[in-house]
Design a protein around this motif. Structure first.
Motif, PDB file in Angstrom:
ATOM      1  N   PRO B 609      54.925  38.143  41.093  1.00 39.09           N
ATOM      2  CA  PRO B 609      55.404  38.418  42.744  1.00 39.09           C
ATOM      3  C   PRO B 609      54.504  39.304  43.437  1.00 39.09           C
ATOM      4  O   PRO B 609      54.753  39.663  44.429  1.00 39.09           O
ATOM      5  N   ASN B 610      53.570  39.682  43.324  1.00 40.54           N
ATOM      6  CA  ASN B 610      52.439  40.656  43.904  1.00 40.54           C
ATOM      7  C   ASN B 610      52.179  39.640  45.296  1.00 40.54           C
ATOM      8  O   ASN B 610      52.158  40.048  46.345  1.00 40.54           O
ATOM      9  N   VAL B 636      37.527  36.913  29.257  1.00 42.33           N
ATOM     10  CA  VAL B 636      36.395  36.880  30.678  1.00 42.33           C
ATOM     11  C   VAL B 636      37.268  37.458  31.693  1.00 42.33           C
ATOM     12  O   VAL B 636      38.585  37.252  31.986  1.00 42.33           O
ATOM     13  N   PHE B 637      36.935  38.467  32.444  1.00 45.49           N
ATOM     14  CA  PHE B 637      37.697  38.895  33.886  1.00 45.49           C
ATOM     15  C   PHE B 637      37.936  37.612  34.623  1.00 45.49           C
ATOM     16  O   PHE B 637      36.928  36.794  34.840  1.00 45.49           O
ATOM     17  N   PRO B 638      39.118  37.508  35.142  1.00 48.23           N
ATOM     18  CA  PRO B 638      39.549  36.368  36.099  1.00 48.23           C
ATOM     19  C   PRO B 638      38.456  36.278  37.244  1.00 48.23           C
ATOM     20  O   PRO B 638      38.548  37.242  38.293  1.00 48.23           O
ATOM     21  N   GLY B 639      38.096  35.039  37.430  1.00 45.51           N
ATOM     22  CA  GLY B 639      37.231  34.572  38.470  1.00 45.51           C
ATOM     23  C   GLY B 639      38.171  33.840  39.721  1.00 45.51           C
ATOM     24  O   GLY B 639      37.522  33.958  40.858  1.00 45.51           O
ATOM     25  N   VAL B 640      39.057  33.710  39.500  1.00 49.57           N
ATOM     26  CA  VAL B 640      40.179  33.090  40.571  1.00 49.57           C
ATOM     27  C   VAL B 640      41.253  33.791  40.585  1.00 49.57           C
ATOM     28  O   VAL B 640      41.425  34.498  42.086  1.00 49.57           O
ATOM     29  N   GLY B 641      42.249  33.922  39.720  1.00 46.12           N
ATOM     30  CA  GLY B 641      43.630  34.553  40.003  1.00 46.12           C
ATOM     31  C   GLY B 641      44.050  34.988  38.615  1.00 46.12           C
ATOM     32  O   GLY B 641      43.608  34.515  37.588  1.00 46.12           O
ATOM     33  N   THR B 642      45.119  36.008  38.795  1.00 43.75           N
ATOM     34  CA  THR B 642      45.743  36.381  37.662  1.00 43.75           C
ATOM     35  C   THR B 642      46.922  37.104  38.011  1.00 43.75           C
ATOM     36  O   THR B 642      47.324  37.533  39.155  1.00 43.75           O
ATOM     37  N   GLY B 643      47.912  37.153  37.048  1.00 44.24           N
ATOM     38  CA  GLY B 643      49.119  37.808  37.042  1.00 44.24           C
ATOM     39  C   GLY B 643      49.381  39.001  36.181  1.00 44.24           C
ATOM     40  O   GLY B 643      50.128  39.855  36.219  1.00 44.24           O
ATOM     41  N   GLU B 644      48.311  39.171  35.390  1.00 42.70           N
ATOM     42  CA  GLU B 644      48.230  40.469  34.438  1.00 42.70           C
ATOM     43  C   GLU B 644      47.718  41.585  35.063  1.00 42.70           C
ATOM     44  O   GLU B 644      46.585  42.079  34.686  1.00 42.70           O
ATOM     45  N   LEU B 645      48.531  41.961  35.947  1.00 39.90           N
ATOM     46  CA  LEU B 645      48.107  43.045  36.661  1.00 39.90           C
ATOM     47  C   LEU B 645      48.780  44.342  36.556  1.00 39.90           C
ATOM     48  O   LEU B 645      49.993  44.468  36.117  1.00 39.90           O
ATOM     49  N   LEU B 646      48.318  45.577  36.965  1.00 40.41           N
ATOM     50  CA  LEU B 646      49.198  46.899  36.912  1.00 40.41           C
ATOM     51  C   LEU B 646      50.184  46.599  37.877  1.00 40.41           C
ATOM     52  O   LEU B 646      50.041  45.947  38.969  1.00 40.41           O
ATOM     53  N   ASP B 647      51.086  47.463  37.497  1.00 37.37           N
ATOM     54  CA  ASP B 647      52.219  47.331  38.413  1.00 37.37           C
ATOM     55  C   ASP B 647      52.256  47.558  40.076  1.00 37.37           C
ATOM     56  O   ASP B 647      52.847  47.043  40.868  1.00 37.37           O
TER      57      ASP B 647
END
Lengths: 166, 879
Positions: B609-610, B636-647
């Motif tokens: 939802p970010n 691997v650190f994502p190079g496109v996108g991710t949802g595994e993020l800090l709040d």
């Protein structure tokens, strides 16, 4: 004759509504190539609405010309100025909004202006013809208004509208 | 606490161990005791000889080790591994000595590194060409050797840049002779970019240079020559508003310099051939002028007086209308920037144009029938050589199901009347945007200098490390024969497709560019931009249909004739340092204000939802803000996108962008994958929203034009998914002040425009105007302005009088409908039938407190424009 007078009267109400509903004119800083015009045929409507708002009947009548002017003269003569003013105010009560479209040139010195009166469930549309005479614009005629149902009624909330807008 | 004595013991022990280990491995010099023993037992002369021998052996061992370590599948890797290397070039001296050079991105600046091929076949350790700036920013260095065997380096370099303004790109040259660098020679001094040079040497050792200049902010071809004594002044080969690109030069036996280039002068990319003889430029003649994309021209002259021109042929109506809704309605009329392309050749012989042989790429394995970026050269024996890039595709490994694309380097030569089977050059995987150089060596072989980012089958979309390489191709055994030619026939247009109506579009653009308004005493003009474009630098679908990062500029400047824009690859090219360097560098190189102004941008793809956002800065050097990943992630650190993020990832982004004066624009807010529920907003950092994008949908409001209709299609059929919370009306309902923009995203072109009213077309003015929300979004070149009681759209103000709004619009087709929205309600819907109109609207029953109003127009042809709202605080003491 009564029908014609009603048309003229309606036009006067509408123009009064335009005048009464207008905001402060754009500051000089905001007027330039792209800013709304402050003169031309629209200015004639503004003069007429100003006169209507002030119940300045001579000034109101001065915005018209030709047969329209003659008919309005007779209309005003047939009743008192107070009655005329109260009718204007009563007519304004039901209006939600109004929209005035840009002048459409008919000839060298003549334009049509479409005006819409917006109510909750309908829009009344009327076309005014204005003519330029000796450097000033006057209302020459007012067509009968047409009523139509708007595609989306005034005040429709997002959750109430069905289907895609075309 | 460790006592000092224990600590000392540990240090001594570690030191002793290190010395022992170093001695064992030969890492450190012999101990003084060993040297003293040698001195005591050997005569001085012998010691010197032995020392010399030892040193020689050590050097040779180092060379051998270097050469061994840097051979890769038969190619010599010049790179040392401490830099990102690009633009490899190669030249040969009269004794056959070879030199190779490349641009090396090292420690946040560029270097030119040069190597020499040693007699043993190894390549030397590098030396560095001293450049104009200590921390240089360069482009396309190339080598040449003159008649006196001086090695010349010719390069582009940016100087005079300031914190907020791009500098001047000029050409420079410098020679190396007798182990001494000569002075820097400035070849150009025009204040506009002089870029994309190509260098060749003729039979007399004269050096010819062509490049793309921009004296009037349009690409023009210029030429200069080194005659052995001095460099000539730039000669204008083309001039005016021609928009010419990427010239290459070859010289025939008569000393005529033939210059091939592509040009947008006729409203699409075509190939032209010009020439310079005795210091005079001759008018360019058309070579390939169909409605297809014909670009990246190359030229070679063979001893049979033939002039060969090659180019890549791409899609029809390249860069014109492409996008999701057009595709749904079968109204697409253009080709994507990365549309399939093939190398074509034509030959000028006996005053006529003939068709060149057809290139048949190797399509076994991963190779596709898509070729590009040809480079021609004539061998010493007169044989024609051709280098090109070929698109390939592979299945990513490691569990990923994604099919990824990559380009490789290939070389072939003309064998009779057809090309020989091409040679796939080893270790050449990478981007399409590789500018390799061919060298016809004196021994009959051909050398290729190239670069590669070494992407591998594990992840063909992901660069590993850009390195420079050289590869030698042996002289073919077959004798050189003259190719039989057939008349040149231009390609037929695709069935049912007409060439784009260039004149009409130019009129629409002129109408937008000619519009002036005055707000608060300041004259404003409309600038048209695209703030969401991907290229090959994006690791997802970039190498497929989005074209190269340099194609971005072709599209923006010519095909869409935008006034500003931003290259927004995911994380500036996947958190890959060199991609971000190229992004920022190219944004400086094509700074052609006021014609075109690139912002420094990237997309930051935080999943719902970010929400995804495009990020922009007005100055160079702001690091890409990394994903604020949770620490429970592996891999691997994502190079496109991710949802595994800090709040609070988005809030941290805002914090960063406030510090760096950045701008964020949310996009595809109503998708379930990329969108947001509008949990965050910072009105200064994020003043506008991408309400519509050409690649997908509008996210204005349920039921709005080009918004996914769940009554007709399932939510999961919406591209990118669907969720209502992300509709822009919900953000406005939360009180967010969001102006409107429209941009493209992957694959889409020419149907999304971010319109900005700005006092000037420069970076600061544009971003400042966006922060004021003096913007609107449109699917075409619609001209739109909205006033409210003397205020302009985007403004917020207080009123005691009734709100009076004026819409003035000039469409690109007759209008079908005009809507006015007040705080989540339609309050006016007009059926219109004119292309140009003005409406003054008075709200006779305004609601007390804060209200927003905005207009939306829909044309009869389905095109849409959304104004930015005005925020009106009406009445006293109400909210």
């Amino acid at each position: 004759m009564k029908q014609l007078l009603a048309v003229i009267f309606t036009g006067a109400i509408l123009i009064a509504a335009v005048w009464l509903g207008r905001g402060p004119s754009a500051p000089a800083a905001a007027t330039a190539t792209g800013a709304p015009e402050d003169d031309g045929p629209a200015a004639c409507l503004e003069r007429m609405f100003a006169a209507a708002e002030q119940a300045d009947i001579p000034a109101f009548l001065a915005c018209f010309t030709g047969e329209e002017r003659e008919k309005l003269d007779r209309e005003v003569a047939a009743q008192s100025a107070d009655t005329y003013g109260r009718s204007l105010q009563a007519a304004l009560q039901a209006l939600k909004a109004r929209a005035v479209h840009a002048p459409q040139a008919i000839g060298d010195q003549m334009v049509d202006m479409r005006v819409e009166r917006i109510y909750t469930g309908r829009i009344e549309q009327q076309v005014y013809r204005l003519r330029e005479q000796r450097g000033a614009w006057y209302i020459e005629s007012v067509r009968a208004y047409q009523t139509y149902q708007p595609v989306v009624p005034f005040g429709t909330h997002v959750s109430e509208e069905d289907g895609n807008v075309p | 606490m460790i006592s000092r004595r224990v600590l000392l013991g540990l240090v001594l022990a570690a030191g002793g161990a290190a010395v022992w280990a170093g001695w064992y491995r030969g890492w450190v010099s012999p101990s003084p005791a060993a040297v003293a023993q040698d001195a005591a037992t050997q005569p001085a002369a012998n010691r010197r000889a032995q020392n010399q021998q030892r040193q020689n052996q050590q050097r040779q061992a180092a060379r051998t080790e270097s050469a061994t370590a840097t051979m890769l599948e038969g190619a010599a890797v010049l790179s040392a591994g401490d830099s990102y290397d690009d633009f490899a070039s190669i030249a040969e001296a009269s004794d056959g000595t070879l030199y190779a050079a490349y641009a090396a991105y090292f420690d946040a600046h560029d270097q030119i590194r040069i190597h020499k091929r040693l007699p043993g076949g190894q390549w030397s350790t590098r030396t560095h060409a001293p450049l104009v700036e200590a921390r240089a920013d360069i482009w396309m260095p190339q080598l040449a050797v003159d008649a006196r065997d001086r090695l010349w380096v010719i390069w582009c370099e940016q100087t005079d840049q300031t914190r907020t303004a791009s500098g001047n790109w000029d050409l420079y040259a410098r020679s190396l002779a007798d182990d001494t660098w000569g002075p820097i020679v400035r070849l150009t001094d025009d204040p506009k970019p002089d870029i994309n040079p190509h260098v060749c040497t003729d039979g007399q050792g004269r050096i010819h240079v062509v490049w793309q200049a921009h004296p009037e902010n349009y690409g023009n071809i210029q030429y200069c020559r080194f005659d052995g004594e001095q460099w000539s002044r730039p000669l204008a080969v083309t001039s005016g508003q021609t928009s010419d690109w990427y010239p290459q030069v070859a010289v025939d036996a008569n000393g005529v310099a033939w210059i091939a280039f592509d040009s947008y002068r006729q409203g699409d990319y075509d190939v032209y051939l010009a020439s310079v003889a005795e210091g005079q430029a001759r008018a360019a003649t058309p070579v390939a002028t169909s409605g297809f994309y014909e670009a990246h021209a190359t030229v070679a002259c063979t001893p049979d007086n033939r002039v060969w021109v090659g180019w890549e042929e791409g899609g029809f109506n390249w860069g014109k209308d492409q996008g999701y809704w057009l595709r749904r309605e079968q109204r697409e009329q253009g080709s994507t920037l990365g549309s399939r392309r093939v190398v074509r050749l034509a030959v000028q012989a006996d005053g006529q144009w003939w068709a060149g042989p057809t290139l048949e790429p190797d399509v076994a394995g991963n190779g596709l029938d898509t070729t590009a970026s040809p480079v021609l050269t004539a061998g010493r024996d007169g044989r024609l050589w051709l280098r090109y890039r070929q698109l390939s595709r592979g299945q990513a490994m490691g569990g990923a199901r994604r099919v990824t694309r990559y380009w490789t380097e290939n070389v072939t030569y003309l064998d009779g009347s057809k090309f020989a089977p091409p040679k796939l050059i080893p270790a050449s995987t990478g981007r399409i945007s590789v500018f390799s150089r061919l060298l016809a060596a004196r021994d009959g072989s051909t050398w290729l200098a190239y670069s590669s980012d070494q992407r591998s089958a594990a992840n063909y979309h992901q660069p590993v490390h850009d390195r420079a390489l050289v590869y030698q191709l042996a002289a073919p055994e077959a004798a050189v024969t003259t190719a039989e030619l057939s008349p040149y026939q231009p390609p037929e247009p695709p069935p049912g497709q007409k060439r784009w109506d260039v004149a009409r579009e130019q009129q629409e653009i002129a109408a937008a560019r000619g519009r002036r308004i005055t707000v608060n005493g300041q004259e404003l003009l409309i600038v048209r931009g695209d703030l969401h474009r991907h290229t090959e630098l994006s690791w997802d679908v970039g190498p497929g249909n989005d074209g190269s990062y340099l194609d971005f500029y072709r599209y923006m400047i010519d095909a869409a004739a935008m006034d500003f824009g931003g290259l927004t690859d995911h994380q500036g090219g996947g958190h890959y340092a060199y991609h971000w360097w190229l992004t920022e560098k190219s944004s400086d190189m094509y700074y052609l204000a006021p014609r075109f102004v690139p912002l420094y941008g990237y997309e930051r793809s935080a999943r719902f939802p970010n929400g995804h956002r495009n990020v922009f800065h007005t100055y160079r050097g702001v690091p890409v803000f990394p994903f604020q990943l949770r620490l429970d992630q592996a891999g691997v650190f994502p190079g496109v996108g991710t949802g595994e993020l800090l709040d609070n990832d988005t809030k941290l982004l805002y914090e960063y962008l406030r510090k760096t004066k950045g701008l964020a624009i949310s996009h595809t807010s109503g998708t379930s994958t990329m969108g947001t529920d509008w949990r965050d907003n910072d009105p200064w950092v994020e003043p506008v929203v991408e309400i519509y994008q050409g690649a997908r949908n509008s996210y204005e409001v349920v039921g709005g034009p080009r918004v996914h209709d769940v009554s007709k299609q399932a939510p999961n059929e919406a591209p990118g998914g669907y969720q209502e919370a992300g509709m822009v009306w919900n953000a406005l309902a939360k009180g967010y002040r969001l102006g409107t923009t429209a941009s493209s995203d992957h694959g889409s072109t020419h149907i999304s425009y971010s319109m900005v009213y700005t006092p000037a077309n420069d970076r600061e003015s544009i971003v400042d105007a966006v922060r004021k929300r003096h913007t609107y979004g449109s699917t075409g070149n619609v001209v739109m302005e909205v006033w409210a009681n003397g205020h302009f759209m985007g403004d917020e103000f207080e009123l005691q009088e009734r709100p009076s709004l004026t819409l003035r619009v000039t469409g690109t087709a007759p209008l079908a409908r005009i809507d006015l929205v007040r705080s989540g309600q339609y309050i006016y819907t007009a059926v219109a039938d004119q292309q140009e109109t003005e409406i003054k609207f008075v709200d006779m029953e305004p609601q007390a407190g804060l209200n927003y109003y905005y207009f939306r127009i829909v044309q009869e042809d389905g095109e849409v424009a959304w104004s930015s709202p005005v925020w009106v605080r009406y009445g006293k003491g109400n909210d």
